[in-house]
Design a protein around this motif. Structure first.
Motif, short mmCIF file in Angstrom:
data_model
loop_
_atom_site.label_atom_id
_atom_site.label_comp_id
_atom_site.label_asym_id
_atom_site.label_seq_id
_atom_site.Cartn_x
_atom_site.Cartn_y
_atom_site.Cartn_z
N LYS A 187 -8.68 -19.44 -9.97
CA LYS A 187 -9.38 -19.19 -8.86
C LYS A 187 -9.56 -17.80 -8.51
CE LYS A 187 -6.24 -22.80 -7.04
NZ LYS A 187 -5.07 -22.67 -6.39
N LYS A 188 -10.69 -17.59 -7.73
CA LYS A 188 -11.14 -16.17 -7.63
C LYS A 188 -10.06 -15.43 -6.86
CE LYS A 188 -15.35 -13.62 -6.55
NZ LYS A 188 -16.72 -13.81 -6.62
N LEU A 189 -9.76 -14.03 -7.44
CA LEU A 189 -8.83 -13.20 -7.01
C LEU A 189 -9.32 -11.98 -6.42
CD1 LEU A 189 -5.75 -12.16 -6.36
CD2 LEU A 189 -5.93 -11.24 -8.68
N ALA A 190 -10.47 -11.49 -7.10
CA ALA A 190 -11.35 -10.11 -6.77
C ALA A 190 -12.80 -10.16 -7.47
CB ALA A 190 -10.40 -9.01 -7.36
N GLY A 191 -13.46 -9.51 -6.51
CA GLY A 191 -14.78 -9.32 -7.03
C GLY A 191 -15.27 -8.00 -7.07
N ILE A 208 -19.00 1.78 -6.67
CA ILE A 208 -18.29 0.64 -7.46
C ILE A 208 -17.53 0.10 -6.20
CG2 ILE A 208 -16.60 0.20 -9.06
CD1 ILE A 208 -18.12 2.84 -10.12
N GLY A 209 -17.84 -1.23 -5.74
CA GLY A 209 -17.22 -2.01 -4.64
C GLY A 209 -16.09 -2.95 -5.38
N ILE A 210 -15.05 -2.91 -4.79
CA ILE A 210 -14.08 -3.88 -5.05
C ILE A 210 -13.39 -4.71 -4.02
CG2 ILE A 210 -11.75 -4.34 -6.47
CD1 ILE A 210 -12.54 -1.58 -7.84
N GLY A 211 -13.38 -5.97 -3.96
CA GLY A 211 -12.78 -6.46 -3.06
C GLY A 211 -11.74 -7.42 -3.63
N LEU A 212 -10.18 -7.28 -3.49
CA LEU A 212 -9.12 -7.90 -4.06
C LEU A 212 -8.08 -8.53 -2.95
CD1 LEU A 212 -6.93 -5.79 -6.51
CD2 LEU A 212 -6.20 -8.03 -5.34
N ASN A 213 -8.18 -9.74 -2.77
CA ASN A 213 -7.35 -10.52 -2.03
C ASN A 213 -5.70 -10.23 -2.18
OD1 ASN A 213 -9.71 -11.97 -1.22
ND2 ASN A 213 -9.60 -13.70 -2.59
N VAL A 214 -5.33 -9.90 -1.14
CA VAL A 214 -3.81 -9.61 -1.12
C VAL A 214 -2.94 -10.60 -0.36
CG1 VAL A 214 -1.82 -7.96 -0.67
CG2 VAL A 214 -4.21 -7.04 -1.36
N ASP A 229 -4.76 -15.26 -3.85
CA ASP A 229 -4.25 -14.06 -3.52
C ASP A 229 -3.17 -13.58 -4.14
OD1 ASP A 229 -2.46 -15.01 -1.98
OD2 ASP A 229 -3.63 -14.74 0.15
N LEU A 230 -2.85 -12.14 -3.89
CA LEU A 230 -1.67 -11.79 -4.44
C LEU A 230 -0.19 -12.29 -3.95
CD1 LEU A 230 -2.34 -7.84 -5.15
CD2 LEU A 230 -2.65 -9.91 -6.70
N SER A 231 -0.25 -12.67 -2.88
CA SER A 231 0.82 -13.33 -2.31
C SER A 231 1.16 -14.64 -2.90
CB SER A 231 0.72 -13.55 -0.62
OG SER A 231 -0.22 -14.56 -0.39
N GLN A 232 0.18 -15.20 -3.64
CA GLN A 232 0.45 -16.49 -4.39
C GLN A 232 0.91 -16.03 -5.66
OE1 GLN A 232 -2.80 -19.49 -3.54
NE2 GLN A 232 -3.41 -17.89 -2.14
N LEU A 233 0.67 -14.98 -6.12
CA LEU A 233 1.15 -14.71 -7.37
C LEU A 233 2.26 -13.93 -7.54
CD1 LEU A 233 -2.65 -13.63 -8.46
CD2 LEU A 233 -1.23 -15.63 -9.17
#
Ligand code: ATP
Ligand code: BTN
Length: 324
Positions: A187-191, A208-214, A229-233
């Motif tokens: 699943k997508k975590l970041a783009g 350089i843009g980064i979106g990273l789900n926390v 997201d990181l809370s699931q990892l």
């Protein structure tokens, strides 16, 4: 969005960040505004994706503890050799747009982060869902003396840098999807969204843009594909300030290396993280689709597909890759 409303909402959140209840009356008295005005600000914050609930007789409280981004804490995680400008904004349309508007006034490594974006964007004009304090929305400026031709494969090098930063925070099992996505558990975590400006043949400016789900709100509806997201990892929630510091450090190191040596130092690592290595995939190029087996990337960062005609490398920002 007026600056004074922004300021009030910033102060309101600092009070609510302690995760206990605050009555509308007490909040109004502290901030010098009416209860009705507090209620309106709460509505705006909720519409930005913050989970705030109200209980009659008790007042308002955040559903989750809130740790806000702070420039000085982020900088504390950069080594002293990095004289990097870090700006933390509250709510902005897009951090990429913010840096674009500052083009010519910023140095390499200049970074901005926001708590929320109202017009966060992905590739092909798609929307990046950006609720308040739930992710990292980060953009960094870098000028490349070699111009456009020096940028081939840049998003791949950035992907490797993001994985390295996450590994340092104890997050493992990550994979990369060509050309700009970070995946976990499929699943997508970041783009990554890289936007470039400049004249052909001369220096160009990359944002350089980064979106990273926390920790996205669990009931989020707007994302049109499986996400994580990181809370699931991770069992312990990763502090966004620590993560941002490590990310900025990895990015500046990787961008310097990329500027001097190109993609070569990143190719082996990228191939090891390739989500579609030896898988049946299709490349979508406009109206056309080409199917084959994914065989990683070539030295220039093009995706390599094996078909009955043999191996062929495909370049270009217009290509999307999907499993079949
Ligand atoms: P491509 O292979 O073309 O890059 P993609 O579907 O990953 O395909 P992008 O433009 O890279 O498309 O990313 C934007 C897409 O990401 C959106 O259309 C949406 O499906 C998804 N998306 C938006 N916000 C988030 C988010 N916070 N987390 C995960 N995915 C998101
Ligand atoms: C993608 O997967 O297409 C890329 C998503 C990139 C999102 C980030 S969030 C920070 C920066 N600002 C934006 O508007 N987009 C990028």
């Amino acid at each position: 969005m007026s600056k004074s409303s922004e300021l009030v909402r910033g102060n309101l959140l600092k009070i609510l960040a302690d995760n206990s209840f605050h009555s509308g009356e007490a909040l109004g008295a502290t901030l010098g505004i009416s209860r009705a005005a507090i209620s309106n600000h709460i509505k705006v914050l909720s519409s930005l994706g913050l989970d705030i609930f109200s209980v009659t007789g008790k007042g308002y409280s955040l559903a989750q503890p809130l740790s806000l981004l702070r420039a000085n804490e982020i900088k504390a995680h950069l080594s002293t050799s990095h004289a990097i400008e870090v700006e933390v904004l509250n709510v902005i349309d897009s951090t990429n747009q913010y840096l674009k508007d500052k083009s010519g006034q910023v140095n390499n490594g200049h970074t901005c982060l926001a708590e929320a974006q109202t017009a966060g964007r992905g590739r092909h004009g798609r929307k990046w869902v950006s609720p308040y304090a739930a992710s990292l929305y980060l953009s960094m400026h870098w000028s490349f003396a070699g111009g456009y031709s020096a940028l081939g494969g840049l998003s791949l090098a950035v992907g490797v840098a993001i994985v390295d930063a996450l590994n340092q925070c104890g997050v493992h099992g990550l994979q990369l999807k060509w050309p700009n996505d970070i995946y976990a558990q499929g699943k997508k975590l970041a783009g990554i969204l890289i936007e470039v400006e400049g004249q052909i043949g001369s220096e160009c400016q990359a944002i350089i843009g980064i979106g990273l789900n926390v920790a996205l709100p669990k009931d989020i509806q707007e994302i049109g594909q499986p996400w994580i997201d990181l809370s699931q990892l991770s069992d312990t929630l990763i502090d966004r300030n620590v993560l941002a510091g490590k990310l900025i450090r990895e990015l500046t190191n990787s961008l310097s290396l990329f500027e001097n040596s190109g993609l070569e130092p990143f190719v082996k690592k990228w191939r090891n993280l390739d989500i579609y290595a030896n898988q049946a995939i299709k490349l979508i190029v406009g109206q056309n689709t080409i199917s084959g087996i994914g065989r990683g990337i070539d030295a220039a960062g093009a995706i390599v597909l094996e078909t009955e005609q043999g191996l062929k490398a495909y370049h270009g920002g217009e290509i999307s890759v999907r499993a079949i």
